[in-house]
Design a protein around this motif. Structure first.
Motif, PDB file in Angstrom:
ATOM      1  N   GLU A   7       0.836  -1.199   0.000  1.00  0.00           N
ATOM      2  CA  GLU A   7       0.000   0.000   0.000  1.00  0.00           C
ATOM      3  C   GLU A   7       0.877   1.258   0.000  1.00  0.00           C
ATOM      4  O   GLU A   7       0.592   2.228  -0.705  1.00  0.00           O
ATOM      5  N   GLY A   8       1.960   1.205   0.784  1.00  0.00           N
ATOM      6  CA  GLY A   8       2.865   2.351   0.884  1.00  0.00           C
ATOM      7  C   GLY A   8       3.481   2.712  -0.463  1.00  0.00           C
ATOM      8  O   GLY A   8       3.658   3.885  -0.791  1.00  0.00           O
ATOM      9  N   ARG A   9       3.775   1.669  -1.239  1.00  0.00           N
ATOM     10  CA  ARG A   9       4.341   1.880  -2.576  1.00  0.00           C
ATOM     11  C   ARG A   9       3.409   2.750  -3.419  1.00  0.00           C
ATOM     12  O   ARG A   9       3.808   3.720  -4.054  1.00  0.00           O
ATOM     13  N   LYS A  10       2.103   2.387  -3.383  1.00  0.00           N
ATOM     14  CA  LYS A  10       1.114   3.134  -4.173  1.00  0.00           C
ATOM     15  C   LYS A  10       1.063   4.589  -3.733  1.00  0.00           C
ATOM     16  O   LYS A  10       1.041   5.507  -4.551  1.00  0.00           O
ATOM     17  N   LEU A  11       1.028   4.794  -2.414  1.00  0.00           N
ATOM     18  CA  LEU A  11       0.932   6.162  -1.885  1.00  0.00           C
ATOM     19  C   LEU A  11       2.180   6.961  -2.231  1.00  0.00           C
ATOM     20  O   LEU A  11       2.093   8.121  -2.654  1.00  0.00           O
ATOM     21  N   ALA A  12       3.354   6.328  -2.083  1.00  0.00           N
ATOM     22  CA  ALA A  12       4.612   7.024  -2.375  1.00  0.00           C
ATOM     23  C   ALA A  12       4.657   7.426  -3.843  1.00  0.00           C
ATOM     24  O   ALA A  12       5.081   8.530  -4.184  1.00  0.00           O
ATOM     25  N   ASP A  13       4.203   6.526  -4.709  1.00  0.00           N
ATOM     26  CA  ASP A  13       4.202   6.833  -6.148  1.00  0.00           C
ATOM     27  C   ASP A  13       3.274   8.001  -6.454  1.00  0.00           C
ATOM     28  O   ASP A  13       3.605   8.887  -7.233  1.00  0.00           O
ATOM     29  N   LYS A  14       2.089   7.995  -5.823  1.00  0.00           N
ATOM     30  CA  LYS A  14       1.151   9.091  -6.063  1.00  0.00           C
ATOM     31  C   LYS A  14       1.740  10.420  -5.602  1.00  0.00           C
ATOM     32  O   LYS A  14       1.571  11.445  -6.243  1.00  0.00           O
ATOM     33  N   LEU A  15       2.423  10.384  -4.443  1.00  0.00           N
ATOM     34  CA  LEU A  15       2.981  11.611  -3.881  1.00  0.00           C
ATOM     35  C   LEU A  15       4.316  11.980  -4.518  1.00  0.00           C
ATOM     36  O   LEU A  15       4.851  13.061  -4.282  1.00  0.00           O
ATOM     37  N   GLY A  16       4.850  11.034  -5.283  1.00  0.00           N
ATOM     38  CA  GLY A  16       6.144  11.277  -5.922  1.00  0.00           C
ATOM     39  C   GLY A  16       7.284  11.319  -4.923  1.00  0.00           C
ATOM     40  O   GLY A  16       8.198  12.120  -5.021  1.00  0.00           O
ATOM     41  N   VAL A  17       7.226  10.476  -3.910  1.00  0.00           N
ATOM     42  CA  VAL A  17       8.291  10.423  -2.899  1.00  0.00           C
ATOM     43  C   VAL A  17       8.790   8.992  -2.767  1.00  0.00           C
ATOM     44  O   VAL A  17       8.304   8.083  -3.436  1.00  0.00           O
ATOM     45  N   LYS A  18       9.757   8.809  -1.875  1.00  0.00           N
ATOM     46  CA  LYS A  18      10.331   7.483  -1.658  1.00  0.00           C
ATOM     47  C   LYS A  18       9.526   6.695  -0.637  1.00  0.00           C
ATOM     48  O   LYS A  18       8.909   7.261   0.267  1.00  0.00           O
ATOM     49  N   LEU A  19       9.602   5.370  -0.764  1.00  0.00           N
ATOM     50  CA  LEU A  19       8.998   4.499   0.235  1.00  0.00           C
ATOM     51  C   LEU A  19      10.118   3.971   1.117  1.00  0.00           C
ATOM     52  O   LEU A  19      11.089   3.396   0.622  1.00  0.00           O
ATOM     53  N   ALA A  20       9.961   4.191   2.435  1.00  0.00           N
ATOM     54  CA  ALA A  20      10.991   3.714   3.357  1.00  0.00           C
ATOM     55  C   ALA A  20      10.421   2.682   4.313  1.00  0.00           C
ATOM     56  O   ALA A  20       9.299   2.819   4.794  1.00  0.00           O
ATOM     57  N   ALA A  21      11.228   1.645   4.555  1.00  0.00           N
ATOM     58  CA  ALA A  21      10.838   0.657   5.555  1.00  0.00           C
ATOM     59  C   ALA A  21      11.656   0.932   6.808  1.00  0.00           C
ATOM     60  O   ALA A  21      12.845   1.221   6.726  1.00  0.00           O
ATOM     61  N   VAL A  22      10.999   0.860   7.974  1.00  0.00           N
ATOM     62  CA  VAL A  22      11.701   1.059   9.231  1.00  0.00           C
ATOM     63  C   VAL A  22      11.655  -0.259   9.974  1.00  0.00           C
ATOM     64  O   VAL A  22      10.579  -0.839  10.137  1.00  0.00           O
ATOM     65  N   ILE A  23      12.819  -0.741  10.366  1.00  0.00           N
ATOM     66  CA  ILE A  23      12.807  -2.001  11.107  1.00  0.00           C
ATOM     67  C   ILE A  23      13.711  -1.907  12.324  1.00  0.00           C
ATOM     68  O   ILE A  23      14.834  -1.417  12.255  1.00  0.00           O
ATOM     69  N   LEU A  24      13.170  -2.351  13.452  1.00  0.00           N
ATOM     70  CA  LEU A  24      13.900  -2.353  14.715  1.00  0.00           C
ATOM     71  C   LEU A  24      14.034  -3.796  15.171  1.00  0.00           C
ATOM     72  O   LEU A  24      13.064  -4.561  15.072  1.00  0.00           O
ATOM     73  N   GLY A  25      15.200  -4.155  15.653  1.00  0.00           N
ATOM     74  CA  GLY A  25      15.364  -5.525  16.123  1.00  0.00           C
ATOM     75  C   GLY A  25      16.785  -5.788  16.555  1.00  0.00           C
ATOM     76  O   GLY A  25      17.577  -4.860  16.731  1.00  0.00           O
ATOM     77  N   SER A  26      17.077  -7.065  16.727  1.00  0.00           N
ATOM     78  CA  SER A  26      18.410  -7.462  17.150  1.00  0.00           C
ATOM     79  C   SER A  26      18.918  -8.513  16.175  1.00  0.00           C
ATOM     80  O   SER A  26      18.273  -9.534  15.968  1.00  0.00           O
ATOM     81  N   GLY A  27      20.058  -8.232  15.547  1.00  0.00           N
ATOM     82  CA  GLY A  27      20.616  -9.141  14.551  1.00  0.00           C
ATOM     83  C   GLY A  27      19.783  -9.202  13.295  1.00  0.00           C
ATOM     84  O   GLY A  27      19.451 -10.272  12.796  1.00  0.00           O
ATOM     85  N   ILE A  28      19.363  -8.042  12.803  1.00  0.00           N
ATOM     86  CA  ILE A  28      18.417  -8.021  11.693  1.00  0.00           C
ATOM     87  C   ILE A  28      18.974  -7.354  10.438  1.00  0.00           C
ATOM     88  O   ILE A  28      18.212  -7.074   9.512  1.00  0.00           O
ATOM     89  N   GLU A  29      20.321  -7.109  10.400  1.00  0.00           N
ATOM     90  CA  GLU A  29      20.880  -6.411   9.227  1.00  0.00           C
ATOM     91  C   GLU A  29      20.452  -7.042   7.914  1.00  0.00           C
ATOM     92  O   GLU A  29      20.137  -6.356   6.954  1.00  0.00           O
ATOM     93  N   ALA A  30      20.414  -8.365   7.910  1.00  0.00           N
ATOM     94  CA  ALA A  30      20.118  -9.070   6.664  1.00  0.00           C
ATOM     95  C   ALA A  30      18.704  -8.817   6.165  1.00  0.00           C
ATOM     96  O   ALA A  30      18.387  -9.068   5.004  1.00  0.00           O
TER      97      ALA A  30
END
Lengths: 261, 384, 400
Positions: free
Chosen positions: C95-118
């Motif tokens: 859904e975020g992809r669609k909104l970002a495209d409409k707004l002409g901006v980037k879609l960013a994912a935010v992830i918090l955790g431990s040992g999650i670089e991959a």
């Protein structure tokens, strides 16, 4: 142990009907009740008080003057004192402004160890006000609490319901808990409690009684705005399947072919 | 019908109704089936202050009267006559203390009863003293500052579950009924035992047992009123409590009618709900009318008691007679309206019918009630 | 200038249209003119367009418009448990992809955790242009304090225009606090999202009153615009393994990760808790099942369909099945692809929790049961005959 319970008066959903012609909610004759989830918060507050042998349960609500009835009912269920926070200046509050106003009232009460809220209200379903209050007060919170396993003057150990099971969480007090249905079975009111409730005089606080920033109250203090309210197309009853159990099963399996595979 | 009950009575009735609907109705079939005593419900009734509605405020009650007790009993019986009896039986056991007890006795026992902390029971009937209550054989022999009780009481409601028993026993056998006295005996007193739980046709959620006294020592301070007053205490107690039995009968009848009415609206035969058939309508009309008449009579007598009318023997007998006969008839008709379904245990009406039967029997059979009524009527004509 | 609503009496004709429209019952007629009860009015404005005579005037705007141009990008808070990204996050990325495209901006994912670089790569494959990653032992499992603190810090530093989050236990607990701390508008439990390009507003539509009414909500003067989104409503983002994202791995001082609460234990009730909100197919039972045994039959059908078992409140109250299965007002709100209600009469409190399911099948012996009013397919009959027959048929059809 001093406990504050935040409750909300909501329309009784059993009574909510939709006008088939205008497709709008029929509000006439709809009774107002205590939000079902708040009933568990009230019960848990009274139980904590009984467990810790002593203290005070203060129940607060923000709403129109008639919300006083919800406070009386809470008193009949064992709460000691009620405070109604009511002012036209609060009209149009979203969850930000509501939790701000309630936290201002709680600051005014001052002395508390535990704040209890139902996990959400049945009319708004946001589940945002409880966490909002704890954020405004900057105290720890545990949401979706299904059991208060241990509680003492300084800390509590509780179980927080999750999608997969539950977390066991330890927290210092004061802390805010939002509770789910599983936590208890609310008691019946007592006749003596009802009589006490009848003669009780809940305090009434207006915006002027709170040390609050006027621009953070009501609609002006609400970041969100409702721009449109509409009734969804009511779901229509569909097709009735007839015949023997086996025929129906075959027919249904065929009809649901795309859904189940 | 509007009986112009007070605001407090309305509150009591509404809360009793809520408890009956939400807490008792869902478990009524369970307790009927298992014959367990419904302690969880007794706890709810206790916590909601129901046990104190008819007791004076000075003893922790709410200061109401028999009318208040009747309203509670009726509402509870509407869901389960057996569970309601745990409540009603406590009232019966408490009345001798309330009506004839000393202030010390009231102070000692009534607050616990009002709080529902302890249930009560009334012990009169014996194997050979049923309708003929005058032939009881249980004795109480005075020895110093004690009475020694010997004998066996039969079919005692709440026996084994209750903690406070009011017992009628002979202190002077030679004087017959004039030699009877009333005592308070607490559960746990040495020499007091309980027989096995009786298996009953109805009111199976209630506990009925023998109470056996073998050289049971009771402090002399537990004598209610004076020696020789036992029968007066018993009769006055029963006159006062009979509207309660009537209220139980009204509740049972109403519960059965509620079911039959609901069923008749939803049961379709010959392409229409059976409530559209006149044969069913007339039955429902009779049931409703009879219940209302029974209720009106019951409330009137309860109010006479509360107003302090000296003798209500005839009227309370009338209320009990009429209400219990009504309950039997209405519950039988409710089963009839529901046909085969009514006869099945899946629906509660056959239970209402079984529960109704006892109301024609206990606290004086309806034949005895008729004797009482007729003898009063005849005496009244003689006085003229 | 505080917000206000006024009836222009010279224009009001007493037609009562507004009375019927008000979702809060705040308008009544007196002397053939509309009167607003301010104790009930929430200034929602539903009456304004309903009035054909423009007789209702709502003044909402307060103060000058703030400059919000510093805020850009659409963020998705991606929930992980034990290092596994939850499926709701993929729905939000879709859904975020669609909104970002409409707004002409980037879609960013935010992830918090431990040992999650991959995990950054996985999020890139799901359509994220940027990934903000905070890796710290204290973030292994969700805790209110460090999660709130970190998300607040990220939002303050990078100023997103929109933050989306799942309306899950974690999501609802977390973003409610974040929104307060950063003074953002937050709308719960959205089922539809869109943008007003001219004003760059997120149009957030959500059910209220248990789905009896829908409301569209905006955040005109505050950024970010935050929303939680219901599970199973949005379509999952597809996987494109060629996609790459710009990854920002943030490091914060230790005190940011301090938690006042302490997570003592995580208890998984295996076999006990079915994740109803995750299930595509739910087979539910009610009072009509008559007892625990009835639920064994329901479980068979659910198993045949790879679905979860739900229950109406009456069955839970009767102790036939645990509370975690309860669907409805005091239980869970679900919207699976298929909901099969067996022996459930359909009290309003139950309907509230399941009426947004895509296909509803109802089996009940009472032809007048309210459940049939919402059912796509209704079967009047004995659940004990029909459910086993269905189980057999679906097993056959699915080759089990």
């Amino acid at each position: 142990m001093n406990i504050i319970v935040c409750i909300k008066q909501v329309p009784n959903t059993t009574d909510v009907r939709i006008d088939p012609v205008t497709n709008t909610l029929i509000r006439d004759g709809v009774e107002s009740v205590i939000n079902p989830f708040d009933a568990y918060a009230i019960e848990e507050a009274v139980r904590i008080k009984e467990r810790c042998s002593g203290g005070k349960v203060t129940v607060i609500t923000m709403g129109p003057p008639q919300a006083e009835n919800a406070l009386r009912e809470a008193i009949s269920l064992g709460c000691d004192e009620g405070i109604l926070i009511s002012d036209r200046k609060f009209a149009g509050s979203d969850t930000w402004a509501t939790s701000y106003t309630l936290s201002a009232a709680i600051r005014k009460i001052g002395d508390y160890d535990v704040i209890l809220c139902g996990k959400q209200a049945s009319d708004g379903d946001t589940a945002q006000v409880g966490p909002g209050i704890s954020a405004h007060l900057d105290i720890p919170q545990v949401t979706y609490v299904k059991k208060i396993a241990e509680i003492s003057a300084e800390k509590a150990k509780v179980e927080r319901m999750t999608e997969e099971g539950y977390d066991v969480v330890e927290t210092p007090l004061p802390c805010l808990f939002t509770v789910v249905k599983e936590i208890n079975t609310p008691r019946m009111p007592s006749l003596k409690g009802m009589m006490r409730a009848k003669s009780a005089k809940p305090l009434k606080w207006t915006a002027d009684d709170l040390e609050a920033d006027a621009s953070a109250l009501g609609l002006d203090g609400s970041p969100t705005r409702v721009v449109k309210i509409f009734t969804p197309e009511p779901r229509k009853g569909g097709e009735m399947l007839k015949g023997g159990a086996e025929d129906i099963s075959k027919e249904l399996a065929e009809l649901l072919k795309d859904v189940v595979i | 019908m509007d009986y112009f009950i007070t605001e407090q009575q309305t509150m009591i009735r509404d809360l009793a109704r809520k408890i009956a609907q939400e807490k008792i109705k869902p478990v009524a079939a369970h307790y009927d089936e298992t014959e367990e005593f419904a302690w969880p419900i007794m706890k709810i009734l206790a916590d909601s202050d129901m046990f104190g509605v008819y007791l004076p405020e000075a003893y922790g009650g709410l200061g109401g009267g028999i009318m208040d007790m009747c309203l509670v009993t009726e509402e509870l019986s509407r869901a389960c006559g057996g569970i309601a009896l745990g409540y009603g039986g406590t009232g019966l056991g408490a009345l001798p203390i309330l009506l004839h007890g000393s202030d010390e006795q009231k102070k000692k026992y009534l607050p616990d009863i009002a709080k529902g902390k302890r249930l009560a029971a009334f012990c009169l009937t014996e194997a050979e003293a049923g309708s003929d209550a005058g032939s009881i054989k249980t004795t109480a022999r005075k020895e110093g500052d004690k009475y020694i009780l010997n004998g066996t009481k039969q079919w005692i409601t709440n026996a084994g579950e209750a903690e406070i028993y009011t017992v009628i026993a002979l202190t002077d056998k030679s004087k017959g009924v004039r030699g009877a006295s009333a005592f308070i005996v607490e559960k746990g007193t040495k020499g007091m035992e309980f027989g096995k739980k009786e298996k009953k046709m109805g009111i199976r959620a209630s506990a009925t047992r023998e109470v056996i006294f073998t050289d049971c020592e009771v402090p002399a301070a537990n004598l209610i009123s004076r020696e020789g007053m036992g029968f007066i205490v018993a009769l006055k107690t029963l006159d006062t409590s009979r509207p309660g039995v009537a209220a139980q009968a009204v509740g049972i009848a109403q519960g059965a009618l509620d079911c039959a009415l609901e069923y008749s609206r939803t049961r379709v035969q010959f392409g229409q709900p059976i409530s559209s058939f006149q044969a069913v309508q007339h039955m429902l009309a009779d049931m409703g009318t009879q219940i209302e008449a029974a209720r009106a009579l019951t409330y009137s007598v309860a109010r006479m008691v509360d107003a302090g009318v000296k003798s209500v023997s005839k009227e309370s007998a009338m209320a009990k007679l009429f209400a219990s006969d009504t309950a039997m008839k209405v519950t039988t008709d409710a089963v009839q309206i529901m046909g085969g379904y009514g006869y099945m245990r899946d629906y509660p009406v056959e239970k209402f019918m079984r529960d109704a039967k006892i109301t024609q029997i206990y606290e004086g059979t309806n034949q005895i009630q008729r004797n009482v009524i007729a003898s009063h009527m005849i005496k009244e004509t003689l006085k003229k | 200038m505080p917000a206000s609503i006024t009836i222009l009496l010279h224009k009001c004709t007493g037609c009562t249209l507004c009375v019927k429209t008000c979702p809060f019952g705040a308008i009544h007629m007196a002397n053939r003119k509309a009167v607003i009860d301010m104790a009930k009015c929430t200034l929602c404005g539903a009456c304004v367009p309903a009035c054909k005579f423009s007789a209702i005037e709502l003044k909402k705007d307060s103060g000058p418009k703030k400059d919000l141009s510093a805020y850009k990008d659409v963020w998705v808070f991606c929930e992980q448990k034990k290092g596994v990204i939850q499926s709701i996050s993929f729905e939000l990325l879709g859904e975020g992809r669609k909104l970002a495209d409409k707004l002409g901006v980037k879609l960013a994912a935010v992830i918090l955790g431990s040992g999650i670089e991959a995990k950054a790569e996985e999020l890139a494959h799901r359509g994220a242009d940027k990934v903000y990653l905070v890796d710290h032992p204290a973030l292994g499992s969700y805790q209110d304090d460090p999660y709130t603190e970190v998300l607040v810090k990220l939002a303050e530093e990078y100023k997103p225009e929109v933050i989306l989050c799942g309306a899950t236990t974690i999501g609802r607990s977390l973003v409610s606090r974040v929104a307060i701390k950063i003074g953002a508008g937050l709308t719960a439990d959205c089922t539809e999202l869109d943008v007003d390009l001219k004003e760059r507003l997120l149009l957030q539509t959500r059910p209220a009153f248990g789905g009896n009414i829908m409301a569209t909500i905006i955040t005109p003067n505050h950024r970010p615009q935050m929303a939680t989104v219901r599970h199973k409503v949005m379509k999952e983002a597809g996987i494109d393994k060629s996609r790459r994202a710009e990854v920002t791995s943030k490091i914060y001082p230790e005190e940011v990760f301090k938690s006042r609460t302490r997570l003592v234990d995580i208890v998984a009730e295996i076999g006990e808790t079915v994740n109803l909100s995750e299930a595509d197919i739910i087979v539910s039972g009610g009072r009509g099942l008559g007892g625990k045994e009835g639920f064994a039959m329901i479980a068979e059908l659910a198993k045949a369909l790879n679905g979860a078992v739900g229950a109406a409140r009456s069955a839970v109250d009767a102790d036939w099945i645990s509370y975690s299965h309860q669907v409805g007002q005091t239980g869970k709100t679900v919207c699976p692809k298929l909901y099969i209600a067996c022996g459930i009469s359909g009290q309003i409190q139950h309907l509230i929790g399941m009426q947004s399911s895509k296909v509803i099948v109802a089996i009940n012996k009472d032809p007048d049961a309210p459940i049939f009013k919402v059912a796509t397919y209704g079967i009047v009959g004995d659940v004990f005959e029909i459910v086993p027959a269905l189980t057999k048929e679906f097993r056959r059809a699915l080759n089990k």
